[in-house]
Write a protein that holds these residues in place. Structure first.
Motif, PDB file in Angstrom:
ATOM      1  N   SER A 101       0.854  -1.185   0.000  1.00 14.70           N
ATOM      2  CA  SER A 101       0.000   0.000   0.000  1.00 14.70           C
ATOM      3  C   SER A 101       0.891   1.237   0.000  1.00 14.70           C
ATOM      4  CB  SER A 101      -0.942   0.015   1.211  1.00 14.70           C
ATOM      5  OG  SER A 101      -0.206   0.087   2.405  1.00 14.70           O
ATOM      6  N   VAL A 102       0.427   2.255  -0.685  1.00 16.87           N
ATOM      7  CA  VAL A 102       1.140   3.533  -0.752  1.00 16.87           C
ATOM      8  C   VAL A 102       0.173   4.602  -0.263  1.00 16.87           C
ATOM      9  CG1 VAL A 102       2.308   5.198  -2.243  1.00 16.87           C
ATOM     10  CG2 VAL A 102       2.526   2.739  -2.714  1.00 16.87           C
ATOM     11  N   GLN A 103       0.474   5.159   0.894  1.00 12.57           N
ATOM     12  CA  GLN A 103      -0.359   6.213   1.465  1.00 12.57           C
ATOM     13  C   GLN A 103      -0.039   7.541   0.775  1.00 12.57           C
ATOM     14  OE1 GLN A 103      -2.645   5.070   3.583  1.00 12.57           O
ATOM     15  NE2 GLN A 103      -1.645   3.092   3.352  1.00 12.57           N
ATOM     16  N   PHE A 104      -0.939   8.498   0.864  1.00 16.58           N
ATOM     17  CA  PHE A 104      -0.741   9.817   0.263  1.00 16.58           C
ATOM     18  C   PHE A 104       0.392  10.541   0.990  1.00 16.58           C
ATOM     19  CE2 PHE A 104      -1.837  14.336  -0.244  1.00 16.58           C
ATOM     20  CZ  PHE A 104      -1.882  14.395  -1.627  1.00 16.58           C
TER      21      PHE A 104
ATOM     22  N   ILE B 237       6.310   1.025  -8.589  1.00 16.66           N
ATOM     23  CA  ILE B 237       6.035  -0.308  -8.044  1.00 16.66           C
ATOM     24  C   ILE B 237       5.306  -1.155  -9.084  1.00 16.66           C
ATOM     25  CG2 ILE B 237       4.712  -1.563  -6.290  1.00 16.66           C
ATOM     26  CD1 ILE B 237       5.313   0.926  -4.443  1.00 16.66           C
ATOM     27  N   ARG B 238       4.332  -0.576  -9.773  1.00 13.49           N
ATOM     28  CA  ARG B 238       3.602  -1.322 -10.811  1.00 13.49           C
ATOM     29  C   ARG B 238       4.525  -1.769 -11.949  1.00 13.49           C
ATOM     30  NH1 ARG B 238       0.200   3.060 -10.812  1.00 13.49           N
ATOM     31  NH2 ARG B 238      -1.575   2.833  -9.463  1.00 13.49           N
TER      32      ARG B 238
ATOM     33  N   GLN C 224       7.899  -2.123 -11.972  1.00 14.72           N
ATOM     34  CA  GLN C 224       9.098  -2.891 -11.666  1.00 14.72           C
ATOM     35  C   GLN C 224       8.865  -4.073 -10.732  1.00 14.72           C
ATOM     36  OE1 GLN C 224      12.303  -0.282 -10.536  1.00 14.72           O
ATOM     37  NE2 GLN C 224      12.640   0.240 -12.668  1.00 14.72           N
ATOM     38  N   SER C 225       7.615  -4.414 -10.503  1.00 15.71           N
ATOM     39  CA  SER C 225       7.338  -5.580  -9.660  1.00 15.71           C
ATOM     40  C   SER C 225       5.994  -6.177 -10.062  1.00 15.71           C
ATOM     41  CB  SER C 225       7.312  -5.187  -8.176  1.00 15.71           C
ATOM     42  OG  SER C 225       6.133  -4.489  -7.861  1.00 15.71           O
ATOM     43  N   SER C 226       5.715  -7.314  -9.489  1.00 15.39           N
ATOM     44  CA  SER C 226       4.410  -7.939  -9.724  1.00 15.39           C
ATOM     45  C   SER C 226       3.485  -7.732  -8.519  1.00 15.39           C
ATOM     46  CB  SER C 226       4.592  -9.437  -9.999  1.00 15.39           C
ATOM     47  OG  SER C 226       5.201 -10.049  -8.883  1.00 15.39           O
ATOM     48  N   LEU C 227       3.861  -6.822  -7.626  1.00 13.04           N
ATOM     49  CA  LEU C 227       3.064  -6.556  -6.431  1.00 13.04           C
ATOM     50  C   LEU C 227       1.759  -5.853  -6.797  1.00 13.04           C
ATOM     51  CD1 LEU C 227       5.902  -5.227  -4.113  1.00 13.04           C
ATOM     52  CD2 LEU C 227       4.760  -7.443  -3.951  1.00 13.04           C
ATOM     53  N   SER C 228       0.698  -6.204  -6.084  1.00 14.54           N
ATOM     54  CA  SER C 228      -0.589  -5.526  -6.241  1.00 14.54           C
ATOM     55  C   SER C 228      -0.648  -4.386  -5.241  1.00 14.54           C
ATOM     56  CB  SER C 228      -1.740  -6.486  -5.967  1.00 14.54           C
ATOM     57  OG  SER C 228      -1.746  -7.525  -6.898  1.00 14.54           O
ATOM     58  N   ILE C 229      -1.161  -3.250  -5.676  1.00 19.02           N
ATOM     59  CA  ILE C 229      -1.291  -2.100  -4.788  1.00 19.02           C
ATOM     60  C   ILE C 229      -2.702  -2.100  -4.216  1.00 19.02           C
ATOM     61  CG2 ILE C 229      -1.259   0.415  -4.646  1.00 19.02           C
ATOM     62  CD1 ILE C 229       0.897   0.395  -6.799  1.00 19.02           C
TER      63      ILE C 229
ATOM     64  N   LEU D  28      13.834   9.909  -7.086  1.00 19.80           N
ATOM     65  CA  LEU D  28      13.434   9.600  -5.708  1.00 19.80           C
ATOM     66  C   LEU D  28      12.749   8.241  -5.613  1.00 19.80           C
ATOM     67  CD1 LEU D  28      12.071  13.055  -4.496  1.00 19.80           C
ATOM     68  CD2 LEU D  28      14.029  11.823  -3.538  1.00 19.80           C
ATOM     69  N   THR D  29      11.807   7.984  -6.522  1.00 20.86           N
ATOM     70  CA  THR D  29      11.087   6.710  -6.457  1.00 20.86           C
ATOM     71  C   THR D  29      12.013   5.533  -6.738  1.00 20.86           C
ATOM     72  OG1 THR D  29      10.304   6.924  -8.747  1.00 20.86           O
ATOM     73  CG2 THR D  29       8.849   7.732  -6.993  1.00 20.86           C
ATOM     74  N   GLU D  30      13.012   5.741  -7.587  1.00 22.82           N
ATOM     75  CA  GLU D  30      14.003   4.682  -7.828  1.00 22.82           C
ATOM     76  C   GLU D  30      14.797   4.397  -6.556  1.00 22.82           C
ATOM     77  OE1 GLU D  30      17.764   3.609 -10.759  1.00 22.82           O
ATOM     78  OE2 GLU D  30      16.622   5.438 -11.093  1.00 22.82           O
ATOM     79  N   ASP D  31      15.224   5.448  -5.858  1.00 19.93           N
ATOM     80  CA  ASP D  31      15.953   5.282  -4.604  1.00 19.93           C
ATOM     81  C   ASP D  31      15.107   4.551  -3.559  1.00 19.93           C
ATOM     82  OD1 ASP D  31      18.071   6.664  -5.726  1.00 19.93           O
ATOM     83  OD2 ASP D  31      17.646   8.539  -4.660  1.00 19.93           O
ATOM     84  N   ILE D  32      13.850   4.946  -3.439  1.00 20.84           N
ATOM     85  CA  ILE D  32      12.956   4.352  -2.442  1.00 20.84           C
ATOM     86  C   ILE D  32      12.658   2.896  -2.786  1.00 20.84           C
ATOM     87  CG2 ILE D  32      10.616   4.473  -1.476  1.00 20.84           C
ATOM     88  CD1 ILE D  32      10.884   7.600  -1.972  1.00 20.84           C
TER      89      ILE D  32
END
Length: 169
Positions: free
Chosen positions: A40-43, A67-68, A70-75, A157-161
């Protein structure tokens, strides 16, 4: 050994070697635990002294998109195996190269984000950390390039995180 069994042997050995692995690995360098299926990604609220109206939305969506892609994770909204939350703590525009006429020849746009990642499956992989990235704009017309630069910074930033959460970098 007859010819058919030799052919089968040479076909099966590479197949067996290719299918053996030590967990889930992707070509992005991510090493996401096999049991992790959702996140989950909070605001991310903008608490920076200099507020850009849509920065929170842009950053939150950029993290979800990373995340969508670069992964197969569901948000999901809640009850996820992993949770990202945080806030934008700083946004700044500062001159970094000033000419003799006191005109900015280059300007640095910088964003700092405080992130808390909670891994519900393995608490040792959870973290709380600030990430800062910047770009430099040549010339004095920063406003015309600001949104493009924000997009580039969000990408960094998102790449680092993502790497910190899933590649243990």
């Amino acid at each position: 050994m007859n010819i058919i069994s030799k052919k089968v042997f040479w076909i099966l050995i590479p197949f067996i070697l290719l299918t053996q692995s030590c967990g889930i690995y992707s070509f992005t360098g991510a090493s996401i635990p096999e049991a992790m299926k959702t996140v989950s990604v909070q605001f991310f609220e903008n608490n920076a002294p200099l507020v850009i109206p849509n920065l929170s939305q842009q950053f939150t969506e950029a993290l979800k998109e990373r995340i969508r892609n670069q992964s197969s994770l569901s948000i999901t909204r809640d009850n996820a195996d992993g949770n990202f939350e945080g806030r934008i703590t700083d946004y700044s525009i500062k001159p970094v190269a000033v000419t003799g006429n006191e005109i900015a020849e280059a300007t640095r746009i910088s964003i700092t984000v405080s992130v808390k990642f909670t891994n519900a499956l393995d608490n040792e992989l959870s973290f709380e950390q600030s990430f800062t990235r910047f770009t430099e704009v040549k010339g004095s017309n920063v406003q015309s390039q600001e949104q493009t630069q924000i997009g580039l910074i969000n990408k960094m930033l998102t790449e680092d995180i993502f790497n910190r959460a899933f590649a243990n970098w």
